[in-house]
Write an enzyme that holds these catalytic residues in place. Structure first.
Site, PDB file in Angstrom:
ATOM      1  N   CYS A 125       0.818  -1.228   0.000  1.00 15.50           N
ATOM      2  CA  CYS A 125       0.000   0.000   0.000  1.00 15.50           C
ATOM      3  C   CYS A 125       0.840   1.261   0.000  1.00 15.50           C
ATOM      4  O   CYS A 125       0.850   2.029  -0.953  1.00 15.50           O
ATOM      5  CB  CYS A 125      -0.878   0.027   1.233  1.00 15.50           C
TER       6      CYS A 125
HETATM    7  N1  SAJ Z   1       7.482   2.327   8.019  1.00 12.97           N
HETATM    8  C1  SAJ Z   1       8.629   3.023   8.381  1.00 12.97           C
HETATM    9  N2  SAJ Z   1       8.522   3.999   9.314  1.00 12.97           N
HETATM   10  C2  SAJ Z   1       7.321   4.316   9.903  1.00 12.97           C
HETATM   11  C3  SAJ Z   1       6.167   3.598   9.521  1.00 12.97           C
HETATM   12  C4  SAJ Z   1       6.263   2.609   8.577  1.00 12.97           C
HETATM   13  O1  SAJ Z   1       9.716   2.766   7.870  1.00 12.97           O
HETATM   14  O2  SAJ Z   1       7.296   5.196  10.771  1.00 12.97           O
HETATM   15  C5  SAJ Z   1       7.578   1.294   6.993  1.00 12.97           C
HETATM   16  C6  SAJ Z   1       7.154  -0.066   7.496  1.00 12.97           C
HETATM   17  O3  SAJ Z   1       8.260  -0.760   8.032  1.00 12.97           O
HETATM   18  C7  SAJ Z   1       6.659  -0.728   6.215  1.00 12.97           C
HETATM   19  C8  SAJ Z   1       6.076   0.417   5.435  1.00 12.97           C
HETATM   20  O4  SAJ Z   1       6.656   1.616   5.970  1.00 12.97           O
HETATM   21  O5  SAJ Z   1       7.731  -1.283   5.486  1.00 12.97           O
HETATM   22  C9  SAJ Z   1       4.580   0.506   5.509  1.00 12.97           C
HETATM   23  O6  SAJ Z   1       4.191   0.381   6.876  1.00 12.97           O
HETATM   24  P1  SAJ Z   1       2.677   0.784   7.277  1.00 12.97           P
HETATM   25  O7  SAJ Z   1       2.366   0.190   8.574  1.00 12.97           O
HETATM   26  O8  SAJ Z   1       2.488   2.231   7.142  1.00 12.97           O
HETATM   27  O9  SAJ Z   1       1.883   0.135   6.079  1.00 12.97           O
HETATM   28  P2  SAJ Z   1       1.009  -1.162   5.908  1.00 12.97           P
HETATM   29  O10 SAJ Z   1       1.035  -1.416   4.458  1.00 12.97           O
HETATM   30  O11 SAJ Z   1       1.342  -2.292   6.795  1.00 12.97           O
HETATM   31  O12 SAJ Z   1      -0.413  -0.711   6.401  1.00 12.97           O
HETATM   32  C10 SAJ Z   1      -0.855   0.485   5.879  1.00 12.97           C
HETATM   33  C11 SAJ Z   1      -1.714   1.121   6.947  1.00 12.97           C
HETATM   34  N3  SAJ Z   1      -0.847   1.516   8.041  1.00 12.97           N
HETATM   35  C12 SAJ Z   1      -1.223   2.312   9.027  1.00 12.97           C
HETATM   36  O13 SAJ Z   1      -2.196   3.031   8.948  1.00 12.97           O
HETATM   37  C13 SAJ Z   1      -0.415   2.266  10.279  1.00 12.97           C
HETATM   38  C14 SAJ Z   1      -2.372   2.224   6.235  1.00 12.97           C
HETATM   39  O14 SAJ Z   1      -1.440   3.059   5.630  1.00 12.97           O
HETATM   40  C15 SAJ Z   1      -3.328   1.652   5.284  1.00 12.97           C
HETATM   41  O15 SAJ Z   1      -4.577   1.494   5.967  1.00 12.97           O
HETATM   42  C16 SAJ Z   1      -2.952   0.318   4.727  1.00 12.97           C
HETATM   43  O16 SAJ Z   1      -1.574   0.196   4.673  1.00 12.97           O
HETATM   44  C17 SAJ Z   1      -3.478   0.298   3.329  1.00 12.97           C
HETATM   45  O17 SAJ Z   1      -4.070  -0.715   3.010  1.00 12.97           O
HETATM   46  O18 SAJ Z   1      -3.281   1.280   2.628  1.00 12.97           O
END
Ligand code: SAJ
Length: 456
Positions: free
Chosen positions: A276
């Site tokens: 995503c």
């Molecule tokens: N990441 C970082 N630093 C951060 C946060 C995340 O490096 O501070 C990295 C993570 O390790 C990962 C990537 O970014 O590799 C994405 O992490 P994420 O938790 O933001 O993304 P997803 O794909 O697991 O889940 C996300 C949802 N996350 C949250 O809201 C916390 C959201 O963006 C969406 O609801 C979902 O994808 C979607 O389906 O779009």
């Protein structure tokens, strides 16, 4: 409009048959939620192998508790699973599209799965039915891609059937139940919005938020994920600067987080994975480019995040050089392959890029991830070692890329006994420098001061 009342009543009485197209991280939890609220639900996936496994309750997407509920719903006949989309589209009155919306290797959106799902639905679409897309895409996809496919039936969206968009907000590994996450929904007209909202109100405990139209709902999802990718890039860039300034960005984030308003913490990492956050914003930048403009924030954020795997390799090189070694010929142990902690998902994981770069530099690679048995890069497959200690045996450098919970409780002294050189490169602030250095470990980390470096 004939049929509205009957469909509305059917939804209110949970008598409407629902079809969910696409049984992945989004579709499967939605299918489970819909059926557990009493709707007969047909789950469709073009991957028949996946359907057969699901029929046996085999999936990594659901927790063991959810799997038990899932099996019970199948036995009770509330859940039906098929790879025959035509059967589902014929049987259902509420059609929810939950198929992937990937980009190709140069970031161009690929809507083929959405179009295929719409074509399948159109084969069984009847007057008075609802179609909702949850598949993330740029504003206008419902109006200009999905709607024309469905209207080939001769039925008119908003009049003969209802059409809306409702962004999925599944966050793998985070402790939010689908029923507790507020749901935005916007239709091609008010009736479409209202009927789709009514459906979601029946299956969710959280509020349902109707918006003016489908593109507003599509844009809401874009904002949510552009917000993430830009803020992750921001902290990644500041982390690299902090290393050179002799500042620990992790301490800075902790300090900034004491501000009770106007600040949300993000953390640096080896790159941004998943299906995503690195992908969805590219849908919007594609739309903007079609307008002849550039979405600078998205393009810059993507560039910065995509550079983090190379930054990890630079840290590994600096770490090995500090003991007069090079990557070439060294044995390097990668801890954590998945894109995010405690989630068994390798999609777009930065670990794969990092392994590829290190192989190109002549390293020998060992891997360990509690959630993954093996990882394939091109024609090479790396099997996950039996345990953290096996992975450390004979290693010159341990590289931590995913902050799985179990890594936090590793007995570091036992781990380093097995190593040739005592070096750790920490991509996720799993370890504490002082503790490591007291044990004679050369410790390098994203966002932490690179020792013995003068002022910039
Ligand atoms: N990441 C970082 N630093 C951060 C946060 C995340 O490096 O501070 C990295 C993570 O390790 C990962 C990537 O970014 O590799 C994405 O992490 P994420 O938790 O933001 O993304 P997803 O794909 O697991 O889940 C996300 C949802 N996350 C949250 O809201 C916390 C959201 O963006 C969406 O609801 C979902 O994808 C979607 O389906 O779009």
């Amino acid at each position: 409009m004939t049929g509205t009342l009957s469909l509305k009543e059917k939804i209110q009485r949970k008598k409407a048959v629902v079809a969910v197209y696409g049984l992945g991280y989004v579709g499967l939890p939605l299918l489970l939620q819909t059926a557990s609220k009493g709707f007969k639900t047909v789950g469709v996936d073009i991957n028949n192998k996946k359907v057969l496994k699901l029929k046996k309750g085999e999936t990594e997407v659901l927790t063991s508790q959810e799997k038990n509920v899932f099996k019970k719903l199948i036995e009770e006949g509330l859940v039906e699973l098929t790879s025959d989309g035509n059967y589902a589209s014929d049987k259902a009155e509420v059609h929810i599209i939950c198929v992937p919306t990937p980009v190709d290797e140069v970031g161009i959106p690929d809507l083929k799965f959405v179009v295929e799902a719409a074509e399948t639905i159109s084969k069984g679409l009847r007057e008075g039915e609802i179609v909702v897309s949850e598949s993330t895409s740029y504003p206008g996809t419902v109006d200009y891609v999905i709607r024309p496919v469905l209207e080939k039936t001769g039925l008119k969206a908003g009049e003969d059937f209802y059409l809306a968009f409702s962004p999925e907000r599944i966050s793998p590994g985070d402790p939010y139940k689908i029923s507790e996450i507020p749901k935005v929904v916007g239709g091609v007209n008010k009736e479409s919005t209202d009927l789709s909202a009514l459906f979601y109100q029946q299956i969710l405990d959280a509020p349902v938020i109707p918006v003016s139209d489908a593109k507003t709902a599509e844009m809401t999802k874009m904002l949510e994920n552009i917000y993430r990718v830009v803020n992750i890039a921001l902290i990644n860039e500041l982390a690299v600067f902090a290393e050179k300034l002799g500042i620990d960005i992790w301490e800075v984030i902790r300090a900034a987080s004491t501000k009770p308003f106007g600040f949300q913490s993000f953390h640096p990492g080896p790159g941004v994975g998943g299906h995503c956050v690195p992908v969805d914003p590219l849908y919007f930048s594609f739309l903007v480019r079609k307008m002849g403009k550039i979405s600078h924030f998205i393009e810059l954020a993507t560039e910065i995040n995509n550079k983090m795997p190379e930054h990890v390799v630079e840290l590994v090189e600096a770490a090995l050089n500090s003991v007069k070694k090079s990557v070439k010929g060294s044995t390097l142990s990668i801890y954590g392959l998945t894109y995010k902690k405690d989630v068994p998902d390798l999609r777009n994981t930065p670990s794969k890029k990092i392994i590829k770069f290190l192989l190109e530099l002549g390293a020998k690679i060992k891997v360990y991830d509690p959630y993954v048995k093996k990882v394939t890069l091109g024609n090479e497959t790396f099997k996950s070692e039996k345990n953290v200690f096996e992975c450390a045996k004979g290693s010159d450098c341990l590289i931590f890329l995913t902050d799985h919970k179990m890594f936090k409780s590793i007995n570091i002294e036992e781990l380093i006994e097995k190593m040739k050189e005592k070096i750790i490169v920490d991509g996720r602030n799993i370890f504490d420098r002082e503790t490591c250095e007291r044990k004679g470990i050369h410790y390098f980390a994203i966002g932490k001061p690179i020792k013995k470096r003068g002022r910039v």
